[in-house]
Write a protein that holds these residues in place. Sequence first.
Motif, PDB file in Angstrom:
ATOM      1  N   VAL A  37      10.486   0.147  -2.122  1.00 15.79           N
ATOM      2  CA  VAL A  37       9.565  -0.575  -1.109  1.00 15.79           C
ATOM      3  C   VAL A  37      10.308  -0.514   0.258  1.00 15.79           C
ATOM      4  CG1 VAL A  37       8.639  -2.791  -0.563  1.00 15.79           C
ATOM      5  CG2 VAL A  37       8.566  -2.163  -2.927  1.00 15.79           C
ATOM      6  N   ILE A  38      11.199  -0.929   0.346  1.00 13.01           N
ATOM      7  CA  ILE A  38      11.924  -0.944   1.752  1.00 13.01           C
ATOM      8  C   ILE A  38      11.937   0.391   2.481  1.00 13.01           C
ATOM      9  CG2 ILE A  38      13.746  -1.522   3.186  1.00 13.01           C
ATOM     10  CD1 ILE A  38      11.966  -3.978   1.979  1.00 13.01           C
ATOM     11  N   PRO A  39      12.599   1.322   1.562  1.00 10.70           N
ATOM     12  CA  PRO A  39      12.495   2.869   2.597  1.00 10.70           C
ATOM     13  C   PRO A  39      11.114   3.211   2.734  1.00 10.70           C
ATOM     14  CG  PRO A  39      14.196   2.722   0.351  1.00 10.70           C
ATOM     15  CD  PRO A  39      13.178   1.504   0.421  1.00 10.70           C
ATOM     16  N   LEU A  40      10.159   2.950   1.863  1.00  9.08           N
ATOM     17  CA  LEU A  40       8.617   3.363   2.384  1.00  9.08           C
ATOM     18  C   LEU A  40       8.180   2.595   3.440  1.00  9.08           C
ATOM     19  CD1 LEU A  40       7.326   3.644  -1.531  1.00  9.08           C
ATOM     20  CD2 LEU A  40       7.639   5.803   0.520  1.00  9.08           C
ATOM     21  N   HIS A  62       1.813   9.323   2.748  1.00  6.27           N
ATOM     22  CA  HIS A  62       2.529   9.177   1.550  1.00  6.27           C
ATOM     23  C   HIS A  62       3.050   7.730   1.157  1.00  6.27           C
ATOM     24  CE1 HIS A  62       2.435  13.242   0.814  1.00  6.27           C
ATOM     25  NE2 HIS A  62       3.404  13.768   1.687  1.00  6.27           N
ATOM     26  N   ALA A  63       3.671   7.152   2.369  1.00 10.98           N
ATOM     27  CA  ALA A  63       4.200   5.971   2.440  1.00 10.98           C
ATOM     28  C   ALA A  63       2.924   4.641   2.011  1.00 10.98           C
ATOM     29  CB  ALA A  63       4.871   5.569   3.668  1.00 10.98           C
ATOM     30  N   VAL A  64       1.890   4.879   2.990  1.00  7.90           N
ATOM     31  CA  VAL A  64       0.486   4.120   2.576  1.00  7.90           C
ATOM     32  C   VAL A  64       0.307   4.264   1.210  1.00  7.90           C
ATOM     33  CG1 VAL A  64      -1.865   3.769   3.077  1.00  7.90           C
ATOM     34  CG2 VAL A  64       0.022   4.124   5.066  1.00  7.90           C
ATOM     35  N   LYS A  65       0.063   5.250   0.656  1.00  5.41           N
ATOM     36  CA  LYS A  65      -0.343   5.555  -0.745  1.00  5.41           C
ATOM     37  C   LYS A  65       0.566   4.970  -1.812  1.00  5.41           C
ATOM     38  CE  LYS A  65      -3.139   9.480  -0.245  1.00  5.41           C
ATOM     39  NZ  LYS A  65      -4.333   9.160  -0.677  1.00  5.41           N
ATOM     40  N   LEU A  66       1.754   5.042  -1.570  1.00  9.84           N
ATOM     41  CA  LEU A  66       2.819   4.631  -2.672  1.00  9.84           C
ATOM     42  C   LEU A  66       3.092   2.948  -2.358  1.00  9.84           C
ATOM     43  CD1 LEU A  66       5.383   7.500  -2.294  1.00  9.84           C
ATOM     44  CD2 LEU A  66       3.724   7.104  -4.242  1.00  9.84           C
ATOM     45  N   LEU A  67       3.114   2.503  -1.223  1.00  6.76           N
ATOM     46  CA  LEU A  67       3.299   0.984  -0.966  1.00  6.76           C
ATOM     47  C   LEU A  67       1.709   0.514  -1.491  1.00  6.76           C
ATOM     48  CD1 LEU A  67       4.367   0.831   2.532  1.00  6.76           C
ATOM     49  CD2 LEU A  67       5.729   0.248   0.238  1.00  6.76           C
ATOM     50  N   THR A 100      -8.428   0.097   0.265  1.00 11.01           N
ATOM     51  CA  THR A 100      -7.912  -0.025  -0.970  1.00 11.01           C
ATOM     52  C   THR A 100      -6.527  -0.613  -1.000  1.00 11.01           C
ATOM     53  OG1 THR A 100      -9.286   2.044  -1.494  1.00 11.01           O
ATOM     54  CG2 THR A 100      -7.342   1.421  -2.868  1.00 11.01           C
ATOM     55  N   VAL A 101      -5.643  -0.386  -0.281  1.00 13.48           N
ATOM     56  CA  VAL A 101      -4.224  -0.771  -0.254  1.00 13.48           C
ATOM     57  C   VAL A 101      -4.305  -2.433  -0.106  1.00 13.48           C
ATOM     58  CG1 VAL A 101      -1.912  -0.896   1.124  1.00 13.48           C
ATOM     59  CG2 VAL A 101      -3.245   1.469   0.581  1.00 13.48           C
TER      60      VAL A 101
END
Length: 530
Positions: A37-40, A62-67, A100-101
Amino acid sequence: MFSHLSIQELLSKLEELGDQVPMELVKAILAKEQGAVIPLRDILQDDDYWEAEGNKQWMPLHAVKLLGMLADPRTIPQLVNTLILAYEVEDDWIMEDLPTVFGRIGPPAINPLEEFIHAYDGDNKFWWSRSAAAEGLIAIAMNHPHERERILTFLHGLFSEEDDSEFLSFLVGSLLDLGDTSSFPVLEGAFDRGIIDEFIINRDDLVYEKKVPRNFYNKDLLQFYDPEEVSKRQARWEREKRRKEEKEEEKERHATQKLEPREKSIAIELKRLEIANTLNERNVLPIDGKIGRNEPCPCGSGKKFKKCCYSIMKDLPTRHVLDDGPYYNTGADLHTARPYDTILVLENLTFLAFEAKRDGDVVRALELFRILKPLAEQRGLMGELLRYFGLIVSDYPELGEEGLDILRQLQSFHKDEDKERWVYTSIDIVDYLGRMGRWDECRNEYGKLMEVKPNDSFIHIEFARILERGNYPHEAVALYEQVLRMGDQTDKEYLEIAAGELRKLAASHNIELDAWTREAFGTIRAGGDE
Protein backbone atom coordinates in the motif's frame (compact mmCIF):
# COMPACT_ATOMS: atom_id res chain seq x y z
CA MET A 1 7.94 -16.50 -11.13
CA PHE A 2 7.72 -13.27 -9.06
CA SER A 3 6.61 -14.43 -5.60
CA HIS A 4 10.17 -14.49 -4.19
CA LEU A 5 10.80 -10.80 -5.00
CA SER A 6 10.49 -7.92 -2.50
CA ILE A 7 7.90 -5.19 -3.06
CA GLN A 8 10.58 -2.79 -4.31
CA GLU A 9 11.89 -5.39 -6.75
CA LEU A 10 8.34 -6.03 -7.95
CA LEU A 11 7.72 -2.32 -8.51
CA SER A 12 11.00 -2.05 -10.43
CA LYS A 13 9.75 -4.81 -12.73
CA LEU A 14 6.43 -2.99 -13.03
CA GLU A 15 8.23 0.19 -14.11
CA GLU A 16 10.44 -1.69 -16.56
CA LEU A 17 7.53 -3.41 -18.36
CA GLY A 18 5.36 -0.35 -18.96
CA ASP A 19 1.97 -1.37 -20.33
CA GLN A 20 3.05 -4.96 -21.04
CA VAL A 21 2.88 -6.14 -17.43
CA PRO A 22 1.84 -9.80 -17.05
CA MET A 23 -0.98 -10.77 -14.70
CA GLU A 24 1.45 -12.88 -12.66
CA LEU A 25 3.42 -9.78 -11.67
CA VAL A 26 0.25 -7.92 -10.67
CA LYS A 27 -0.92 -10.82 -8.50
CA ALA A 28 2.51 -11.02 -6.85
CA ILE A 29 2.23 -7.32 -5.89
CA LEU A 30 -1.35 -7.74 -4.59
CA ALA A 31 -0.19 -10.74 -2.56
CA LYS A 32 1.97 -8.36 -0.53
CA GLU A 33 -1.32 -6.83 0.70
CA GLN A 34 -0.59 -4.13 3.32
CA GLY A 35 3.09 -4.20 2.43
CA ALA A 36 2.28 -2.88 -1.04
CA VAL A 37 0.00 0.00 0.00
CA ILE A 38 2.54 2.63 1.07
CA PRO A 39 5.01 2.05 -1.84
CA LEU A 40 2.12 2.26 -4.33
CA ARG A 41 0.76 5.37 -2.61
CA ASP A 42 4.19 6.99 -2.84
CA ILE A 43 4.16 6.56 -6.63
CA LEU A 44 1.16 8.91 -6.83
CA GLN A 45 3.11 11.57 -4.92
CA ASP A 46 6.22 11.38 -7.11
CA ASP A 47 6.32 14.14 -9.76
CA ASP A 48 8.91 12.16 -11.74
CA TYR A 49 6.29 9.55 -12.61
CA TRP A 50 3.68 12.10 -13.63
CA GLU A 51 6.17 13.86 -15.90
CA ALA A 52 7.78 10.69 -17.27
CA GLU A 53 7.79 9.33 -20.80
CA GLY A 54 8.20 5.77 -22.05
CA ASN A 55 7.46 2.80 -19.80
CA LYS A 56 7.81 4.85 -16.62
CA GLN A 57 4.76 6.98 -17.48
CA TRP A 58 2.46 4.00 -16.82
CA MET A 59 3.34 3.81 -13.12
CA PRO A 60 0.57 6.16 -11.84
CA LEU A 61 -2.03 4.07 -13.71
CA HIS A 62 -0.64 0.85 -12.23
CA ALA A 63 -0.69 2.43 -8.77
CA VAL A 64 -4.34 3.53 -9.12
CA LYS A 65 -5.46 0.09 -10.33
CA LEU A 66 -3.60 -1.81 -7.63
CA LEU A 67 -4.62 0.57 -4.85
CA GLY A 68 -8.18 0.20 -6.07
CA MET A 69 -7.89 -3.56 -5.69
CA LEU A 70 -6.37 -3.21 -2.20
CA ALA A 71 -9.06 -0.64 -1.24
CA ASP A 72 -7.12 0.74 1.71
CA PRO A 73 -8.68 3.96 3.13
CA ARG A 74 -5.20 5.26 4.02
CA THR A 75 -4.69 6.06 0.32
CA ILE A 76 -7.78 8.28 -0.02
CA PRO A 77 -5.95 11.67 0.19
CA GLN A 78 -3.50 10.66 -2.56
CA LEU A 79 -6.27 9.22 -4.74
CA VAL A 80 -8.36 12.39 -4.36
CA ASN A 81 -5.29 14.43 -5.28
CA THR A 82 -4.91 12.20 -8.34
CA LEU A 83 -8.16 13.71 -9.65
CA ILE A 84 -6.10 16.86 -10.29
CA LEU A 85 -2.85 15.22 -11.33
CA ALA A 86 -4.48 12.92 -13.89
CA TYR A 87 -6.46 15.85 -15.28
CA GLU A 88 -3.26 17.90 -15.63
CA VAL A 89 -1.61 15.22 -17.80
CA GLU A 90 -4.93 14.34 -19.52
CA ASP A 91 -4.73 10.69 -18.47
CA ASP A 92 -8.10 9.26 -19.56
CA TRP A 93 -7.16 5.79 -18.30
CA ILE A 94 -6.82 6.99 -14.70
CA MET A 95 -9.80 9.36 -14.81
CA GLU A 96 -12.04 6.51 -15.95
CA ASP A 97 -10.72 4.12 -13.28
CA LEU A 98 -11.02 6.46 -10.30
CA PRO A 99 -14.84 6.17 -9.84
CA THR A 100 -14.46 2.38 -9.58
CA VAL A 101 -11.55 2.78 -7.16
CA PHE A 102 -13.55 5.07 -4.86
CA GLY A 103 -16.52 2.72 -5.15
CA ARG A 104 -14.36 -0.15 -3.91
CA ILE A 105 -12.98 1.86 -0.98
CA GLY A 106 -16.52 2.80 -0.03
CA PRO A 107 -17.91 5.09 2.71
CA PRO A 108 -14.55 6.39 4.06
CA ALA A 109 -14.12 8.20 0.70
CA ILE A 110 -17.44 10.08 0.86
CA ASN A 111 -16.39 13.11 2.93
CA PRO A 112 -13.08 13.67 1.07
CA LEU A 113 -14.86 13.49 -2.29
CA GLU A 114 -17.57 15.94 -1.17
CA GLU A 115 -14.92 18.32 0.16
CA PHE A 116 -13.03 18.08 -3.15
CA ILE A 117 -16.15 18.92 -5.17
CA HIS A 118 -16.86 21.96 -2.96
CA ALA A 119 -13.22 23.09 -3.03
CA TYR A 120 -13.58 23.84 -6.75
CA ASP A 121 -17.10 25.28 -6.77
CA GLY A 122 -17.79 27.13 -10.00
CA ASP A 123 -14.34 26.42 -11.44
CA ASN A 124 -14.85 25.30 -15.04
CA LYS A 125 -11.20 24.40 -15.39
CA PHE A 126 -11.71 21.37 -13.14
CA TRP A 127 -15.13 20.23 -14.32
CA TRP A 128 -13.68 16.85 -15.38
CA SER A 129 -12.00 16.26 -12.01
CA ARG A 130 -15.17 17.24 -10.14
CA SER A 131 -17.26 15.03 -12.42
CA ALA A 132 -15.00 12.06 -11.71
CA ALA A 133 -15.34 12.75 -7.97
CA ALA A 134 -19.14 12.81 -8.34
CA GLU A 135 -18.98 9.53 -10.28
CA GLY A 136 -16.95 8.13 -7.38
CA LEU A 137 -19.83 9.01 -5.07
CA ILE A 138 -22.28 7.33 -7.47
CA ALA A 139 -20.11 4.19 -7.43
CA ILE A 140 -20.14 4.18 -3.62
CA ALA A 141 -23.94 4.56 -3.62
CA MET A 142 -24.23 1.58 -5.97
CA ASN A 143 -21.94 -0.62 -3.92
CA HIS A 144 -23.23 0.54 -0.52
CA PRO A 145 -27.01 1.12 -0.75
CA HIS A 146 -27.22 2.27 2.88
CA GLU A 147 -25.18 5.36 1.86
CA ARG A 148 -27.40 6.20 -1.10
CA GLU A 149 -29.64 8.71 0.67
CA ARG A 150 -26.69 10.59 2.17
CA ILE A 151 -24.94 10.81 -1.21
CA LEU A 152 -28.09 11.84 -3.05
CA THR A 153 -28.74 14.61 -0.55
CA PHE A 154 -25.28 16.01 -1.22
CA LEU A 155 -25.47 15.69 -5.00
CA HIS A 156 -28.97 17.15 -5.18
CA GLY A 157 -27.78 20.09 -3.09
CA LEU A 158 -25.23 21.01 -5.77
CA PHE A 159 -28.12 22.14 -7.99
CA SER A 160 -29.45 24.57 -5.39
CA GLU A 161 -26.79 27.21 -6.12
CA GLU A 162 -25.17 28.57 -9.26
CA ASP A 163 -22.23 26.40 -10.29
CA ASP A 164 -20.28 25.53 -13.42
CA SER A 165 -22.90 24.46 -15.98
CA GLU A 166 -20.59 21.94 -17.63
CA PHE A 167 -20.03 20.12 -14.32
CA LEU A 168 -23.75 20.21 -13.46
CA SER A 169 -24.68 18.92 -16.91
CA PHE A 170 -22.45 15.87 -16.57
CA LEU A 171 -23.72 15.39 -13.02
CA VAL A 172 -27.24 15.03 -14.47
CA GLY A 173 -26.03 12.01 -16.46
CA SER A 174 -24.36 10.49 -13.40
CA LEU A 175 -27.55 10.79 -11.35
CA LEU A 176 -29.53 9.18 -14.17
CA ASP A 177 -27.06 6.30 -14.06
CA LEU A 178 -27.94 5.75 -10.42
CA GLY A 179 -31.58 5.47 -11.50
CA ASP A 180 -33.12 6.91 -8.32
CA THR A 181 -36.49 8.55 -9.03
CA SER A 182 -35.97 11.13 -6.28
CA SER A 183 -33.48 12.85 -8.61
CA PHE A 184 -36.00 13.70 -11.30
CA PRO A 185 -37.76 16.68 -9.64
CA VAL A 186 -34.32 18.14 -8.80
CA LEU A 187 -33.12 17.71 -12.39
CA GLU A 188 -36.35 19.08 -13.86
CA GLY A 189 -35.94 22.15 -11.66
CA ALA A 190 -32.35 22.58 -12.84
CA PHE A 191 -33.51 22.55 -16.48
CA ASP A 192 -36.27 25.05 -15.62
CA ARG A 193 -33.71 27.44 -14.11
CA GLY A 194 -31.50 27.21 -17.21
CA ILE A 195 -28.38 26.01 -15.37
CA ILE A 196 -27.95 22.89 -17.54
CA ASP A 197 -26.15 23.01 -20.87
CA GLU A 198 -28.57 21.29 -23.25
CA PHE A 199 -25.82 20.72 -25.79
CA ILE A 200 -24.41 18.21 -23.28
CA ILE A 201 -27.69 16.70 -22.06
CA ASN A 202 -31.31 17.70 -22.64
CA ARG A 203 -34.71 17.04 -21.13
CA ASP A 204 -35.32 14.11 -23.46
CA ASP A 205 -32.59 12.26 -21.55
CA LEU A 206 -34.62 12.37 -18.33
CA VAL A 207 -35.87 8.81 -18.76
CA TYR A 208 -37.13 6.98 -15.67
CA GLU A 209 -36.23 3.51 -16.86
CA LYS A 210 -32.65 4.00 -17.84
CA LYS A 211 -30.35 0.98 -17.91
CA VAL A 212 -27.58 1.60 -15.39
CA PRO A 213 -24.11 1.18 -17.01
CA ARG A 214 -22.73 -0.65 -13.96
CA ASN A 215 -19.52 -1.62 -15.74
CA PHE A 216 -18.43 2.02 -15.78
CA TYR A 217 -18.78 2.28 -12.00
CA ASN A 218 -17.53 -1.21 -11.27
CA LYS A 219 -14.84 -1.81 -13.88
CA ASP A 220 -12.57 -4.83 -13.90
CA LEU A 221 -9.40 -2.98 -12.87
CA LEU A 222 -7.20 -5.93 -13.81
CA GLN A 223 -8.52 -6.44 -17.33
CA PHE A 224 -5.72 -4.11 -18.44
CA TYR A 225 -3.26 -6.95 -17.69
CA ASP A 226 -5.11 -9.67 -19.59
CA PRO A 227 -2.77 -11.07 -22.30
CA GLU A 228 -5.36 -10.40 -25.01
CA GLU A 229 -5.71 -6.76 -23.89
CA VAL A 230 -1.93 -6.36 -23.83
CA SER A 231 -1.72 -7.67 -27.42
CA LYS A 232 -4.51 -5.35 -28.57
CA ARG A 233 -2.72 -2.34 -27.11
CA GLN A 234 0.59 -3.18 -28.74
CA ALA A 235 -1.15 -3.56 -32.12
CA ARG A 236 -2.84 -0.19 -31.53
CA TRP A 237 0.46 1.52 -30.66
CA GLU A 238 2.02 0.09 -33.81
CA ARG A 239 -0.84 1.45 -35.94
CA GLU A 240 -0.56 4.84 -34.28
CA LYS A 241 3.20 4.83 -34.79
CA ARG A 242 2.74 4.17 -38.51
CA ARG A 243 0.13 6.93 -38.79
CA LYS A 244 2.44 9.33 -36.97
CA GLU A 245 5.32 8.48 -39.31
CA GLU A 246 3.05 9.02 -42.33
CA LYS A 247 1.96 12.40 -40.93
CA GLU A 248 5.59 13.41 -40.37
CA GLU A 249 6.46 12.44 -43.93
CA GLU A 250 3.50 14.45 -45.21
CA LYS A 251 4.53 17.38 -43.03
CA GLU A 252 8.07 17.25 -44.45
CA ARG A 253 6.70 17.17 -48.00
CA HIS A 254 4.45 20.12 -47.21
CA ALA A 255 7.35 22.03 -45.61
CA THR A 256 9.50 21.42 -48.69
CA GLN A 257 6.71 22.65 -50.94
CA LYS A 258 6.42 25.84 -48.85
CA LEU A 259 10.17 26.26 -48.52
CA GLU A 260 10.82 26.61 -52.24
CA PRO A 261 8.47 29.59 -52.88
CA ARG A 262 9.50 31.22 -49.59
CA GLU A 263 13.19 31.02 -50.46
CA LYS A 264 12.43 32.26 -53.95
CA SER A 265 10.64 35.30 -52.44
CA ILE A 266 13.57 35.90 -50.08
CA ALA A 267 15.98 35.80 -53.02
CA ILE A 268 13.84 38.37 -54.88
CA GLU A 269 13.87 40.76 -51.91
CA LEU A 270 17.61 40.35 -51.40
CA LYS A 271 18.09 41.14 -55.09
CA ARG A 272 15.88 44.23 -54.65
CA LEU A 273 18.02 45.32 -51.67
CA GLU A 274 21.27 44.75 -53.56
CA ILE A 275 20.11 46.82 -56.55
CA ALA A 276 18.66 49.56 -54.36
CA ASN A 277 21.96 49.82 -52.47
CA THR A 278 23.90 50.03 -55.74
CA LEU A 279 21.61 52.74 -57.10
CA ASN A 280 21.96 54.69 -53.85
CA GLU A 281 25.74 54.46 -54.04
CA ARG A 282 25.57 55.85 -57.59
CA ASN A 283 23.26 58.69 -56.46
CA VAL A 284 20.52 57.54 -58.83
CA LEU A 285 17.79 57.56 -56.20
CA PRO A 286 15.26 58.93 -55.77
CA ILE A 287 14.06 58.84 -59.37
CA ASP A 288 11.53 61.45 -60.43
CA GLY A 289 9.45 60.28 -63.36
CA LYS A 290 10.45 57.99 -66.17
CA ILE A 291 14.02 58.13 -67.57
CA GLY A 292 14.37 57.89 -71.34
CA ARG A 293 16.94 55.39 -72.61
CA ASN A 294 18.86 58.09 -74.46
CA GLU A 295 18.71 60.67 -71.65
CA PRO A 296 21.78 61.35 -69.50
CA CYS A 297 22.08 58.81 -66.70
CA PRO A 298 20.96 60.35 -63.37
CA CYS A 299 24.10 59.01 -61.71
CA GLY A 300 26.04 61.90 -63.30
CA SER A 301 28.46 59.75 -65.26
CA GLY A 302 27.78 61.71 -68.47
CA LYS A 303 26.77 58.55 -70.30
CA LYS A 304 23.39 57.82 -71.76
CA PHE A 305 21.08 55.98 -69.39
CA LYS A 306 20.96 52.90 -71.65
CA LYS A 307 24.76 52.69 -71.59
CA CYS A 308 25.05 53.15 -67.83
CA CYS A 309 22.65 52.35 -64.96
CA TYR A 310 19.88 50.95 -67.15
CA SER A 311 21.59 47.55 -67.04
CA ILE A 312 21.17 47.60 -63.26
CA MET A 313 17.63 49.02 -63.27
CA LYS A 314 16.29 46.45 -65.71
CA ASP A 315 17.09 43.64 -63.24
CA LEU A 316 15.13 45.32 -60.45
CA PRO A 317 12.25 43.03 -59.37
CA THR A 318 8.76 44.38 -59.90
CA ARG A 319 6.95 45.77 -56.88
CA HIS A 320 5.41 42.88 -54.95
CA VAL A 321 3.58 43.38 -51.64
CA LEU A 322 3.41 40.22 -49.52
CA ASP A 323 1.53 41.74 -46.59
CA ASP A 324 0.13 45.02 -45.29
CA GLY A 325 3.06 45.44 -43.00
CA PRO A 326 4.26 47.38 -40.00
CA TYR A 327 6.68 49.86 -41.51
CA TYR A 328 4.42 52.00 -43.67
CA ASN A 329 2.01 54.50 -42.20
CA THR A 330 -0.92 53.32 -44.32
CA GLY A 331 -1.74 50.48 -46.66
CA ALA A 332 -2.01 53.03 -49.49
CA ASP A 333 1.65 53.99 -48.97
CA LEU A 334 2.66 50.37 -49.21
CA HIS A 335 0.82 49.68 -52.45
CA THR A 336 2.26 52.74 -54.18
CA ALA A 337 5.84 52.03 -53.11
CA ARG A 338 8.51 52.15 -55.83
CA PRO A 339 10.14 48.81 -56.70
CA TYR A 340 13.49 50.05 -55.36
CA ASP A 341 12.06 51.24 -52.01
CA THR A 342 14.09 49.55 -49.26
CA ILE A 343 11.19 49.83 -46.81
CA LEU A 344 9.40 47.42 -49.13
CA VAL A 345 12.30 45.04 -48.50
CA LEU A 346 11.80 45.46 -44.75
CA GLU A 347 8.08 44.73 -45.10
CA ASN A 348 8.43 41.65 -47.24
CA LEU A 349 11.39 40.07 -45.43
CA THR A 350 9.74 40.60 -42.04
CA PHE A 351 6.64 38.85 -43.37
CA LEU A 352 8.80 36.01 -44.72
CA ALA A 353 10.55 35.74 -41.33
CA PHE A 354 7.15 35.14 -39.72
CA GLU A 355 6.42 32.56 -42.39
CA ALA A 356 9.71 30.82 -41.57
CA LYS A 357 8.78 30.81 -37.88
CA ARG A 358 5.36 29.32 -38.61
CA ASP A 359 7.09 26.59 -40.61
CA GLY A 360 9.38 25.86 -37.66
CA ASP A 361 12.49 27.42 -39.20
CA VAL A 362 13.22 30.08 -36.59
CA VAL A 363 16.94 29.94 -37.44
CA ARG A 364 16.13 31.23 -40.92
CA ALA A 365 14.01 33.98 -39.38
CA LEU A 366 16.99 35.04 -37.27
CA GLU A 367 19.20 35.12 -40.37
CA LEU A 368 16.74 37.57 -41.92
CA PHE A 369 16.96 39.76 -38.82
CA ARG A 370 20.72 40.01 -39.27
CA ILE A 371 20.19 41.10 -42.87
CA LEU A 372 17.51 43.65 -42.01
CA LYS A 373 19.13 45.20 -38.92
CA PRO A 374 21.53 47.57 -40.80
CA LEU A 375 18.72 48.60 -43.14
CA ALA A 376 16.33 49.31 -40.25
CA GLU A 377 19.01 51.37 -38.49
CA GLN A 378 19.62 53.33 -41.69
CA ARG A 379 15.91 54.06 -42.16
CA GLY A 380 15.23 54.87 -38.48
CA LEU A 381 12.93 51.89 -38.11
CA MET A 382 14.88 49.83 -35.59
CA GLY A 383 12.08 49.99 -33.02
CA GLU A 384 9.58 48.45 -35.43
CA LEU A 385 12.05 45.74 -36.47
CA LEU A 386 12.79 44.83 -32.84
CA ARG A 387 9.09 44.78 -31.97
CA TYR A 388 8.27 42.25 -34.66
CA PHE A 389 11.33 40.07 -34.25
CA GLY A 390 10.83 40.14 -30.48
CA LEU A 391 7.56 38.31 -31.14
CA ILE A 392 9.48 35.73 -33.15
CA VAL A 393 12.36 34.98 -30.76
CA SER A 394 10.53 35.17 -27.39
CA ASP A 395 9.26 31.58 -27.70
CA TYR A 396 12.65 30.12 -28.67
CA PRO A 397 15.18 30.20 -25.80
CA GLU A 398 17.27 27.76 -27.85
CA LEU A 399 18.35 30.80 -29.87
CA GLY A 400 20.45 31.69 -26.83
CA GLU A 401 22.24 35.00 -26.50
CA GLU A 402 21.21 36.29 -29.91
CA GLY A 403 17.52 35.94 -29.14
CA LEU A 404 18.05 37.42 -25.67
CA ASP A 405 19.93 40.37 -27.18
CA ILE A 406 16.95 41.18 -29.44
CA LEU A 407 14.64 41.20 -26.42
CA ARG A 408 17.04 43.37 -24.42
CA GLN A 409 17.32 45.86 -27.29
CA LEU A 410 13.51 45.98 -27.48
CA GLN A 411 13.30 46.47 -23.71
CA SER A 412 15.74 49.39 -23.95
CA PHE A 413 13.77 50.88 -26.86
CA HIS A 414 10.52 50.82 -24.85
CA LYS A 415 12.00 52.07 -21.58
CA ASP A 416 11.33 55.73 -22.19
CA GLU A 417 8.76 55.36 -24.97
CA ASP A 418 6.08 52.98 -23.69
CA LYS A 419 6.04 51.72 -20.07
CA GLU A 420 3.36 49.10 -20.72
CA ARG A 421 5.31 47.52 -23.56
CA TRP A 422 8.46 47.77 -21.44
CA VAL A 423 6.73 45.64 -18.79
CA TYR A 424 5.60 43.02 -21.32
CA THR A 425 9.07 42.83 -22.87
CA SER A 426 10.66 42.56 -19.43
CA ILE A 427 8.35 39.64 -18.61
CA ASP A 428 9.37 38.01 -21.90
CA ILE A 429 13.02 38.35 -20.82
CA VAL A 430 12.25 36.84 -17.39
CA ASP A 431 10.51 33.91 -19.10
CA TYR A 432 13.30 33.52 -21.67
CA LEU A 433 16.00 33.42 -18.97
CA GLY A 434 13.97 30.91 -16.96
CA ARG A 435 13.58 28.57 -19.91
CA MET A 436 17.32 28.89 -20.54
CA GLY A 437 17.82 27.67 -16.96
CA ARG A 438 19.52 30.92 -15.89
CA TRP A 439 17.43 31.35 -12.74
CA ASP A 440 19.65 33.83 -10.90
CA GLU A 441 19.43 36.25 -13.84
CA CYS A 442 15.72 35.47 -14.16
CA ARG A 443 15.04 36.45 -10.53
CA ASN A 444 17.25 39.53 -10.88
CA GLU A 445 15.24 40.69 -13.91
CA TYR A 446 12.02 40.15 -11.96
CA GLY A 447 13.51 42.23 -9.14
CA LYS A 448 14.06 45.11 -11.56
CA LEU A 449 10.42 44.91 -12.56
CA MET A 450 9.36 45.04 -8.92
CA GLU A 451 11.41 48.20 -8.37
CA VAL A 452 9.32 49.92 -11.02
CA LYS A 453 5.93 48.27 -10.31
CA PRO A 454 6.08 46.77 -6.79
CA ASN A 455 2.35 46.07 -6.43
CA ASP A 456 1.51 44.87 -9.92
CA SER A 457 -0.57 41.68 -9.59
CA PHE A 458 -0.18 40.83 -13.27
CA ILE A 459 3.62 40.70 -12.93
CA HIS A 460 3.42 38.57 -9.77
CA ILE A 461 1.11 36.08 -11.50
CA GLU A 462 3.20 35.88 -14.66
CA PHE A 463 6.40 35.29 -12.67
CA ALA A 464 4.65 32.67 -10.54
CA ARG A 465 3.69 30.82 -13.74
CA ILE A 466 7.30 31.02 -14.93
CA LEU A 467 8.48 29.59 -11.60
CA GLU A 468 5.92 26.78 -11.91
CA ARG A 469 7.30 25.82 -15.32
CA GLY A 470 10.79 25.85 -13.81
CA ASN A 471 9.64 23.50 -11.02
CA TYR A 472 9.86 26.03 -8.19
CA PRO A 473 6.37 25.42 -6.77
CA HIS A 474 6.94 26.87 -3.29
CA GLU A 475 8.19 30.20 -4.67
CA ALA A 476 5.18 30.28 -7.00
CA VAL A 477 2.83 29.60 -4.07
CA ALA A 478 4.33 32.56 -2.16
CA LEU A 479 3.71 34.88 -5.12
CA TYR A 480 0.10 33.75 -5.62
CA GLU A 481 -0.51 34.24 -1.88
CA GLN A 482 1.02 37.72 -2.17
CA VAL A 483 -1.59 38.58 -4.80
CA LEU A 484 -4.40 37.24 -2.57
CA ARG A 485 -3.17 39.43 0.30
CA MET A 486 -3.57 42.51 -1.86
CA GLY A 487 -7.34 42.08 -1.50
CA ASP A 488 -9.22 45.21 -2.50
CA GLN A 489 -5.99 46.82 -3.69
CA THR A 490 -6.05 44.74 -6.88
CA ASP A 491 -8.60 43.74 -9.53
CA LYS A 492 -11.02 40.95 -8.71
CA GLU A 493 -9.98 39.22 -11.92
CA TYR A 494 -6.40 38.86 -10.65
CA LEU A 495 -7.61 37.54 -7.29
CA GLU A 496 -9.66 34.87 -9.05
CA ILE A 497 -6.74 33.92 -11.32
CA ALA A 498 -4.31 33.71 -8.39
CA ALA A 499 -6.75 31.64 -6.35
CA GLY A 500 -7.37 29.21 -9.20
CA GLU A 501 -3.68 28.81 -10.02
CA LEU A 502 -2.81 28.39 -6.34
CA ARG A 503 -5.40 25.68 -5.73
CA LYS A 504 -4.21 23.77 -8.77
CA LEU A 505 -0.55 24.14 -7.83
CA ALA A 506 -1.08 23.10 -4.22
CA ALA A 507 -3.04 20.03 -5.31
CA SER A 508 -0.55 18.92 -7.95
CA HIS A 509 2.44 19.29 -5.58
CA ASN A 510 0.72 18.19 -2.37
CA ILE A 511 1.45 21.56 -0.70
CA GLU A 512 -0.44 22.36 2.51
CA LEU A 513 -1.90 25.88 2.44
CA ASP A 514 -2.38 27.89 5.61
CA ALA A 515 -5.77 28.65 7.12
CA TRP A 516 -5.77 32.28 5.93
CA THR A 517 -5.27 31.22 2.30
CA ARG A 518 -8.00 28.58 2.45
CA GLU A 519 -10.37 31.16 3.94
CA ALA A 520 -9.41 33.61 1.19
CA PHE A 521 -10.54 31.08 -1.43
CA GLY A 522 -14.04 31.12 0.06
CA THR A 523 -14.10 34.90 0.23
CA ILE A 524 -13.08 35.23 -3.42
CA ARG A 525 -15.69 32.66 -4.52
CA ALA A 526 -18.37 34.48 -2.53
CA GLY A 527 -17.35 37.79 -4.08
CA GLY A 528 -17.53 36.27 -7.54
CA ASP A 529 -21.15 35.25 -6.96
CA GLU A 530 -22.30 38.79 -6.26
